[in-house]
Structures are given as structure tokens and as C-alpha cells.
Design an enzyme around this catalytic site. Sequence first.
Site, PDB file in Angstrom:
ATOM      1  N   HIS A 118       0.715  -1.284   0.131  1.00  0.00           N
ATOM      2  CA  HIS A 118      -0.138   0.025  -0.053  1.00  0.00           C
ATOM      3  C   HIS A 118       0.844   1.344   0.035  1.00  0.00           C
ATOM      4  O   HIS A 118       0.490   2.343  -0.423  1.00  0.00           O
ATOM      5  CB  HIS A 118      -1.112   0.016   1.110  1.00  0.00           C
ATOM      6  CG  HIS A 118      -1.912  -0.896   0.824  1.00  0.00           C
ATOM      7  ND1 HIS A 118      -2.361  -2.250   1.631  1.00  0.00           N
ATOM      8  CD2 HIS A 118      -3.081  -0.989   0.089  1.00  0.00           C
ATOM      9  CE1 HIS A 118      -3.234  -2.693   1.003  1.00  0.00           C
ATOM     10  NE2 HIS A 118      -3.964  -1.864   0.203  1.00  0.00           N
ATOM     11  N   ASP A 149      -3.949  -7.457  -4.694  1.00  0.00           N
ATOM     12  CA  ASP A 149      -4.047  -8.374  -3.748  1.00  0.00           C
ATOM     13  C   ASP A 149      -4.398  -9.835  -4.509  1.00  0.00           C
ATOM     14  O   ASP A 149      -3.956 -11.041  -3.947  1.00  0.00           O
ATOM     15  CB  ASP A 149      -5.488  -8.064  -2.810  1.00  0.00           C
ATOM     16  CG  ASP A 149      -5.072  -7.284  -1.578  1.00  0.00           C
ATOM     17  OD1 ASP A 149      -4.290  -7.877  -0.907  1.00  0.00           O
ATOM     18  OD2 ASP A 149      -5.735  -6.174  -1.609  1.00  0.00           O
ATOM     19  N   CYS A 179      -8.287  -2.426 -11.216  1.00  0.00           N
ATOM     20  CA  CYS A 179      -7.714  -1.081 -10.551  1.00  0.00           C
ATOM     21  C   CYS A 179      -6.538  -1.481  -9.616  1.00  0.00           C
ATOM     22  O   CYS A 179      -6.434  -0.470  -8.694  1.00  0.00           O
ATOM     23  CB  CYS A 179      -8.984  -0.642  -9.729  1.00  0.00           C
ATOM     24  SG  CYS A 179      -9.330  -1.669  -8.198  1.00  0.00           S
TER      25      CYS A 179
HETATM   26  C1  PEP Z   1      -5.623  -4.300  -5.163  1.00  0.00           C
HETATM   27  O1  PEP Z   1      -5.533  -5.147  -4.393  1.00  0.00           O
HETATM   28  O2  PEP Z   1      -5.193  -4.392  -6.207  1.00  0.00           O
HETATM   29  C2  PEP Z   1      -6.272  -3.046  -5.039  1.00  0.00           C
HETATM   30  C3  PEP Z   1      -6.620  -2.046  -5.904  1.00  0.00           C
HETATM   31  O3  PEP Z   1      -6.578  -2.706  -3.739  1.00  0.00           O
HETATM   32  P1  PEP Z   1      -5.353  -2.152  -2.539  1.00  0.00           P
HETATM   33  O4  PEP Z   1      -4.114  -2.123  -3.060  1.00  0.00           O
HETATM   34  O5  PEP Z   1      -5.692  -1.038  -1.864  1.00  0.00           O
HETATM   35  O6  PEP Z   1      -5.276  -3.466  -1.512  1.00  0.00           O
HETATM   36 MG    MG Z   2      -6.626  -4.915  -2.555  1.00  0.00          MG
END
Ligand code: PEP
Ligand code: MG
Length: 447
Positions: free
Chosen positions: A70, A331, A378
Amino acid sequence: MNRLFVNAETHRGVSGTRGWVVAPVRRLSDPAPQGRYILVAEDLTPADTAGLDLTLVAGFCTAGGGPTSHTVQVAHGLGIPAVVAAGTGVLTLQPGTLCALDGDGGLLHAGLDGPALQAATAREREQGERDRLRHEAALAAGPAPGGVTLSTTFVKPAQAAQLTRSAASGIGLLATELLFLGREHEITDEAAHHRVYRDLVRMVGDAEITVRTLDIGGDKPVPALHLPQEDNSFLGVRGIRLALRRPDDLLIPQLRALYRVAAGGGRLRIMFPMVTTVGEFTRAAAIAEDVRVRLRAPRVPLGVMVEVPACALAVDHFVDHVDFLSIGTNDLTQYLLAASRTNPALARDIDPLHVAVNRTVAHVADTAGPAGVPLSACGGLAASPVGAAVLASLGAGGLTVTLPALPAVHEALTRLSEDARQAIRHEALTTGGTAHLTQYVTTLLGL
Ligand code: PEP
Ligand code: MG
């Protein structure tokens, strides 16, 4: 590596955020140098990163960390180059040492002078110019290059003005927990949520905002919530799991704020994170509907992030219930490869274009498409031109990209002919792998 840098002391890490910057290094404990610097640190939390003063921090290099953490997502969003998992050697650099941070190659070249310094500075200038030209081309061409709708991620309200001057159709991922970094005590406060969403809607006008409900847990703890310590927080009570356990102080205040903004005319979609089962979605959707009816608010599309393998593999169970799907590649990769996003020892093993990830994305797209459910992606992968080309070739109709990455992704998608899509899809589903696909797609599209 460029021959000019052979005499530099090069620290090898892993690419976090793309970009190239030349500046002196500094640890936070060192006296502040004049002007901008490259921050070196053991590691940074997502909150540390969101709080960086971007008038001073030109980029960062951490000894630890991982490329899909993150922290890196925040760095992506802010548009600062980052190298992670570079080892503890970077912590011993003398403050003020002039360095080139190569976010694309995952390298920190330390101690530059003479021709190497000139070359590094020229590269920074050329890159800035190329980005400016791409930005103008993307603006002129609009938000759907090659038929793929581009939207953007969002980290700080200060970015809203940039968004309205970009080629993005709207905000495809508003990660709401990041809006409360540094003021977590407000995270259960409906009024605080309402203020943020209302102001954002005012700033972005007609643009649609996909709001992800709070994704707390994993590497985003919220001490103010006094959650129990977990042995393995990424496999624990995270995202929707937590929201459904604490509807009264987490889910409902947030949903009330969102529906109040929708009632005022805001164009919103609501997306739930870390969904594993259809039951989780239908419970969350029922709570949302109850809130909506009480507030006499309009319906807004409700969707899920596809980031848990169980959700991806059983996506046929979801398509009759959801209004849209968005793949979270960060993830999904972590859980498919069983490799933690934040463990520096595994940073080089995180392969977001692994054939298993590609096949999973294709399965989701091949199920969502015929069912008429809009599918986007995303995660951080969408913000790289190669990743974006692969995701689009596998069937993602929308991509959510960080603002700074948008022009380069736009350019790559403009070059994506139907033949190129077929060829990339074949390569992604048979061989796969980031190293192979990077070379393949870069050559095919002339990137
Ligand atoms: C992901 O897991 O790809 C995502 C967009 O969410 P985050 O990175 O905030 O877990
Ligand atoms: Mg995620």
C-alpha cells in the site's frame, strides 16, 4: 545498465513507482538539505507516504517493502518515483550524496559526478518533456483509447484539480481508508465522511466516482479501532469482513454519508473490498439498500473488488447480483502466489503477470462479459503500460490508473490493435511472466 553509471555505487532494489529523478539523499533523521531530496528509509508506512511533503521529497528508496504494498500504491498515486527492497546499504549513504533514482529499473545510483551526472540530469529532463507531450496527446484523444475506459485512483483531495485537467473519465478507485490517514479517529464519523465525499463531488463535477468502502486491516491498521492483533493480518479480518462485523460504527456511517451525497446529485458507485463469498456481498448490499431507503436516496451501482481467488474462480455466482466488478491485481497476485505484498524477501517473487494471474483475469473477463457485467481493473498493474495492455487484451473494459501514469498507459492502449490484443492474450495465457511479457509487449507495441 547504462555504461555511464558503472562507476556509481548502485543499489539494486525492485521497481515501486516508475520515474527517474536526480537529487541528494536524506534520511528523515538527517538535517534537511536545501531543496528537493530523495528520501531513504528502512521502510515507510502508507500513512508516512501520504504525509510526505512533495515540494521537498522527489522520490524514495526503502531498504525493505514490496512493490505492490500500500505504501507503493500511495507513492503511485502521488506520482513520486520509488524503489523498494533495496537492502540496508542505502541507509549508510552519506546525507547529501547525489543520486539518481531509477523507479523503472528499481535502482539507486549513488555518488554521481561528471558525465554520469550530466546523463542522469538529461534523462530526467527528457522524461519530463516526454510525459508532457503524452499528457497533451491523451487530453486531445479523450478517456477511451482503444475502447478501454480510463479512470484514475485518488489519494489526496489536492489532486482533484489535476484530475479535471487529465484524460480520465472519473475516479475508478477512491480508497476511502487512505483519506483518513493521520486522522483515523474520524473514520467512524458520518459527518467526516460526508464532508470528504461532498467536497470531492464538488471538485470533480460530473465525473463518476467509484468509492471503495473502508479496506481496513492487512498493512492498514487503524489503532483507533482497537482491533485485536492478528497472526496474519492479510488473511484476517480485513475489508468487508471487518465492515460486516462492525456495521454500526464502520459500514453504516460510511454508507449513510455516501447516499446523502448521492441524494444531492453526486454520481457515485459503491464498491466492497476483499469479498470472498456472494453472501458477504448480498449482506452488504442489503445494508446499503436499507440505508438508501431510509434516506430516500437514489440507487447507485453496487459492485465488488475481485481480489480474493475464491471470488475470481466463483465469479459466475456473483454476476447475477452485482452491478460491476473491478479486479484488484495487487491482492489477487498476493493471494494467488501466496507471497506477501510487504515482505522484502519476496519482493522479487511478486510477478503480477504470472500466467496464473493472467488466466484468473481472463476467467473473470470471460464470465463477466457474456453476463453483461462491466469489468475494470484497479490494481497497480494497470498503471504500467505493459500491464495495462495485458489487462485490456485479457478483457478488462476499464482500467483505473494513477494520474501520473495515465498518459503513458493511454499511449500504449492507443497502439493496441485487435491483432495485437489477440497476440498478447495468447502470450499471457501460455507463457506469461512479467519479464517475458514486458519484452514481448514493448516490442510489439513499440513502447
Ligand atoms: C488491489 O488489491 O489491487 C487494490 C486495488 O486494492 P489495494 O491495493 O488498496 O489493496
Ligand atoms: Mg486490495
